[in-house]
Design a protein around this motif. Structure first.
Motif, PDB file in Angstrom:
ATOM      1  N   VAL A 101       0.873  -1.169   0.000  1.00 49.45           N
ATOM      2  CA  VAL A 101       0.000   0.000   0.000  1.00 49.45           C
ATOM      3  C   VAL A 101       0.909   1.217   0.000  1.00 49.45           C
ATOM      4  N   LYS A 102       0.672   2.128  -0.948  1.00 50.89           N
ATOM      5  CA  LYS A 102       1.486   3.336  -1.070  1.00 50.89           C
ATOM      6  C   LYS A 102       0.591   4.546  -1.229  1.00 50.89           C
ATOM      7  N   ALA A 103       1.000   5.627  -0.599  1.00 48.08           N
ATOM      8  CA  ALA A 103       0.298   6.897  -0.722  1.00 48.08           C
ATOM      9  C   ALA A 103       1.217   7.873  -1.449  1.00 48.08           C
ATOM     10  N   PHE A 104       0.652   8.621  -2.381  1.00 45.07           N
ATOM     11  CA  PHE A 104       1.392   9.634  -3.125  1.00 45.07           C
ATOM     12  C   PHE A 104       0.707  10.971  -2.867  1.00 45.07           C
ATOM     13  N   VAL A 105       1.449  11.915  -2.292  1.00 46.94           N
ATOM     14  CA  VAL A 105       0.878  13.204  -1.912  1.00 46.94           C
ATOM     15  C   VAL A 105       1.685  14.336  -2.531  1.00 46.94           C
ATOM     16  N   ASN A 106       1.124  15.547  -2.443  1.00 45.87           N
ATOM     17  CA  ASN A 106       1.769  16.746  -2.961  1.00 45.87           C
ATOM     18  C   ASN A 106       2.028  16.614  -4.463  1.00 45.87           C
ATOM     19  N   CYS A 107       0.945  16.316  -5.180  1.00 44.24           N
ATOM     20  CA  CYS A 107       1.039  16.159  -6.635  1.00 44.24           C
ATOM     21  C   CYS A 107      -0.215  16.732  -7.286  1.00 44.24           C
ATOM     22  N   ARG A 108      -0.221  16.756  -8.606  1.00 45.49           N
ATOM     23  CA  ARG A 108      -1.383  17.238  -9.372  1.00 45.49           C
ATOM     24  C   ARG A 108      -1.876  16.074 -10.221  1.00 45.49           C
ATOM     25  N   ILE A 109      -3.116  15.659  -9.968  1.00 40.78           N
ATOM     26  CA  ILE A 109      -3.726  14.547 -10.678  1.00 40.78           C
ATOM     27  C   ILE A 109      -4.951  15.093 -11.403  1.00 40.78           C
ATOM     28  N   TYR A 110      -4.898  15.131 -12.712  1.00 38.46           N
ATOM     29  CA  TYR A 110      -6.015  15.647 -13.505  1.00 38.46           C
ATOM     30  C   TYR A 110      -7.044  14.528 -13.663  1.00 38.46           C
ATOM     31  N   THR A 111      -8.167  14.665 -12.953  1.00 36.68           N
ATOM     32  CA  THR A 111      -9.207  13.639 -13.002  1.00 36.68           C
ATOM     33  C   THR A 111     -10.271  13.944 -14.039  1.00 36.68           C
ATOM     34  N   SER A 112     -10.338  15.207 -14.478  1.00 38.24           N
ATOM     35  CA  SER A 112     -11.317  15.618 -15.479  1.00 38.24           C
ATOM     36  C   SER A 112     -10.837  16.924 -16.118  1.00 38.24           C
ATOM     37  N   PHE A 113     -11.154  17.106 -17.384  1.00 36.50           N
ATOM     38  CA  PHE A 113     -10.776  18.343 -18.060  1.00 36.50           C
ATOM     39  C   PHE A 113     -11.967  19.247 -18.342  1.00 36.50           C
ATOM     40  N   LYS A 114     -13.156  18.682 -18.478  1.00 37.55           N
ATOM     41  CA  LYS A 114     -14.371  19.479 -18.696  1.00 37.55           C
ATOM     42  C   LYS A 114     -15.464  18.946 -17.785  1.00 37.55           C
ATOM     43  N   PRO A 115     -15.644  19.499 -16.615  1.00 37.96           N
ATOM     44  CA  PRO A 115     -14.935  20.624 -16.013  1.00 37.96           C
ATOM     45  C   PRO A 115     -13.565  20.184 -15.485  1.00 37.96           C
ATOM     46  N   LEU A 116     -12.675  21.145 -15.331  1.00 36.39           N
ATOM     47  CA  LEU A 116     -11.333  20.861 -14.835  1.00 36.39           C
ATOM     48  C   LEU A 116     -11.403  20.486 -13.359  1.00 36.39           C
ATOM     49  N   ARG A 117     -10.886  19.298 -13.045  1.00 39.29           N
ATOM     50  CA  ARG A 117     -10.816  18.829 -11.656  1.00 39.29           C
ATOM     51  C   ARG A 117      -9.419  18.280 -11.422  1.00 39.29           C
ATOM     52  N   ILE A 118      -8.808  18.738 -10.340  1.00 36.67           N
ATOM     53  CA  ILE A 118      -7.454  18.328 -10.018  1.00 36.67           C
ATOM     54  C   ILE A 118      -7.424  17.836  -8.573  1.00 36.67           C
ATOM     55  N   ALA A 119      -6.923  16.624  -8.370  1.00 33.53           N
ATOM     56  CA  ALA A 119      -6.755  16.069  -7.029  1.00 33.53           C
ATOM     57  C   ALA A 119      -5.303  16.269  -6.606  1.00 33.53           C
ATOM     58  N   GLU A 120      -5.033  16.089  -5.307  1.00 32.14           N
ATOM     59  CA  GLU A 120      -3.690  16.344  -4.798  1.00 32.14           C
ATOM     60  C   GLU A 120      -3.004  15.132  -4.197  1.00 32.14           C
ATOM     61  N   ALA A 121      -3.689  13.977  -4.201  1.00 31.70           N
ATOM     62  CA  ALA A 121      -3.082  12.789  -3.603  1.00 31.70           C
ATOM     63  C   ALA A 121      -3.823  11.534  -4.062  1.00 31.70           C
ATOM     64  N   LEU A 122      -3.140  10.380  -3.938  1.00 35.61           N
ATOM     65  CA  LEU A 122      -3.789   9.116  -4.243  1.00 35.61           C
ATOM     66  C   LEU A 122      -3.227   8.001  -3.398  1.00 35.61           C
ATOM     67  N   LEU A 123      -4.025   6.941  -3.240  1.00 33.65           N
ATOM     68  CA  LEU A 123      -3.638   5.757  -2.489  1.00 33.65           C
ATOM     69  C   LEU A 123      -3.678   4.574  -3.445  1.00 33.65           C
ATOM     70  N   VAL A 124      -2.606   3.794  -3.450  1.00 35.05           N
ATOM     71  CA  VAL A 124      -2.504   2.627  -4.333  1.00 35.05           C
ATOM     72  C   VAL A 124      -2.364   1.387  -3.468  1.00 35.05           C
ATOM     73  N   GLU A 125      -3.209   0.394  -3.726  1.00 40.82           N
ATOM     74  CA  GLU A 125      -3.142  -0.887  -3.021  1.00 40.82           C
ATOM     75  C   GLU A 125      -2.792  -1.950  -4.048  1.00 40.82           C
TER      76      GLU A 125
END
Length: 64
Positions: A5-29
């Motif tokens: 299990v890994k967490a990635f923080v302090n990043c820019r994750i583009y989840t959508s472009f229309k509308p623009l949505r940007i997340a800042e972290a993710l968890l990978v299992e």
């Protein structure tokens, strides 16, 4: 749960472009992304799962 299990923080994750949505972290299992969203929530989940936490220093995350 299978795998690391890994967490990635302090990043820019583009989840959508229309509308623009940007997340800042993710968890990978293992090999699956299990959560994408706010840094605080990912860190909370990481603590409860004893996950490795990686600070990506503001980098952009792209799928491969």
């Amino acid at each position: 749960m299978e795998g690391d299990v890994k967490a990635f923080v302090n990043c820019r994750i583009y989840t959508s472009f229309k509308p623009l949505r940007i997340a800042e972290a993710l968890l990978v299992e293992g090999e699956k992304v299990s959560y994408v969203g706010k840094k605080e929530k990912v860190l909370e989940m990481a603590r409860s799962l004893s996950a490795e936490v990686h600070d990506l220093g503001g980098r952009i995350v792209m799928p491969s």
